[in-house]
Design a protein around this motif. Structure first.
Motif, PDB file in Angstrom:
ATOM      1  N   ASN A   1       0.841  -1.190   0.000  1.00  4.88           N
ATOM      2  CA  ASN A   1       0.000   0.000   0.000  1.00  4.88           C
ATOM      3  C   ASN A   1       0.881   1.247   0.000  1.00  4.88           C
ATOM      4  OD1 ASN A   1       0.380   0.998   2.907  1.00  4.88           O
ATOM      5  ND2 ASN A   1      -0.296  -1.105   3.254  1.00  4.88           N
TER       6      ASN A   1
ATOM      7  N   PHE B   1       1.940   3.151   2.149  1.00  5.66           N
ATOM      8  CA  PHE B   1       2.892   3.318   3.245  1.00  5.66           C
ATOM      9  C   PHE B   1       3.905   2.177   3.358  1.00  5.66           C
ATOM     10  CE2 PHE B   1      -0.945   5.677   4.726  1.00  5.66           C
ATOM     11  CZ  PHE B   1      -0.406   6.941   4.576  1.00  5.66           C
TER      12      PHE B   1
ATOM     13  N   MET C   1      -0.206   8.528   7.807  1.00  8.79           N
ATOM     14  CA  MET C   1      -1.272   7.630   8.258  1.00  8.79           C
ATOM     15  C   MET C   1      -2.362   8.416   8.991  1.00  8.79           C
ATOM     16  SD  MET C   1       0.840   4.325   9.560  1.00  8.79           S
ATOM     17  CE  MET C   1       1.028   2.939   8.455  1.00  8.79           C
TER      18      MET C   1
ATOM     19  N   SER D   1      -6.199   8.760   7.566  1.00  3.98           N
ATOM     20  CA  SER D   1      -7.266   8.270   8.448  1.00  3.98           C
ATOM     21  C   SER D   1      -8.007   9.414   9.138  1.00  3.98           C
ATOM     22  CB  SER D   1      -6.693   7.309   9.494  1.00  3.98           C
ATOM     23  OG  SER D   1      -5.887   8.017  10.428  1.00  3.98           O
TER      24      SER D   1
ATOM     25  N   GLU E   1      -5.616  -4.507   5.320  1.00  5.97           N
ATOM     26  CA  GLU E   1      -4.841  -3.304   5.631  1.00  5.97           C
ATOM     27  C   GLU E   1      -4.477  -2.564   4.345  1.00  5.97           C
ATOM     28  OE1 GLU E   1      -1.043  -1.610   8.146  1.00  5.97           O
ATOM     29  OE2 GLU E   1      -1.217  -3.789   7.926  1.00  5.97           O
TER      30      GLU E   1
ATOM     31  N   TRP F   1      -5.525   1.399   3.474  1.00  5.87           N
ATOM     32  CA  TRP F   1      -4.582   2.491   3.207  1.00  5.87           C
ATOM     33  C   TRP F   1      -4.580   2.905   1.740  1.00  5.87           C
ATOM     34  CZ3 TRP F   1      -3.858   5.002   7.274  1.00  5.87           C
ATOM     35  CH2 TRP F   1      -3.548   4.421   8.489  1.00  5.87           C
TER      36      TRP F   1
END
Length: 133
Positions: free
Chosen positions: A41, A43, A60, A64, A126, A130
């Motif tokens: 992803n 990150f 992050m 988010s 996950e 992201w």
């Protein structure tokens, strides 16, 4: 050589994160820290130095909308310089949410966290949360 044990450094780090005290958490990192973010992803990959890790965490939090949260979910397990900590992490964004277990594996030397490996219970979920850059 520091009198701080790997367990005490990890405890200070996670306690600070739990309180939202990012400066204290970041102060536990070595200036040359290497952070291994899993997955495929935006990150994912290796992030080096306090600035690199700070940019990762800041990104992050931005994606988010400030909802990303990490909580310790069990006792730390120590093997020499290694500290494995079961965690639960979550976040929400634009109609999507994530809530899963993981393990953070810290390597602590001379009173500082020098390396971080993260493990997620559901890498695909996950990655979907992201997204890509």
């Amino acid at each position: 050589m520091s009198d701080l044990t790997p367990a005490s450094v990890a405890a200070t780090y996670f306690d600070a994160l739990g309180r939202g005290d990012v400066p204290t958490a970041m102060a536990q990192l070595s200036p040359q820290v290497v952070w291994h973010q899993p997955g495929a992803n935006r990150f994912s990959g290796d992030h080096t130095g306090i600035d690199g890790v700070g940019a990762l965490i800041g990104g992050m939090m931005e994606v988010s909308v400030g909802s990303f949260r990490l909580d310790v979910a069990g006792a730390a397990m120590v093997n020499g310089a290694l500290v494995a900590v079961p965690v639960r992490f979550s976040g929400t964004r634009a109609g999507s949410s994530m809530d899963m277990a993981g393990v953070d594996l810290l390597t602590v030397r001379d009173g500082k966290i020098v390396e971080v490996h993260l493990f997620s219970e559901d890498a695909a979920a996950e990655d979907a949360f992201w997204g890509q850059a």
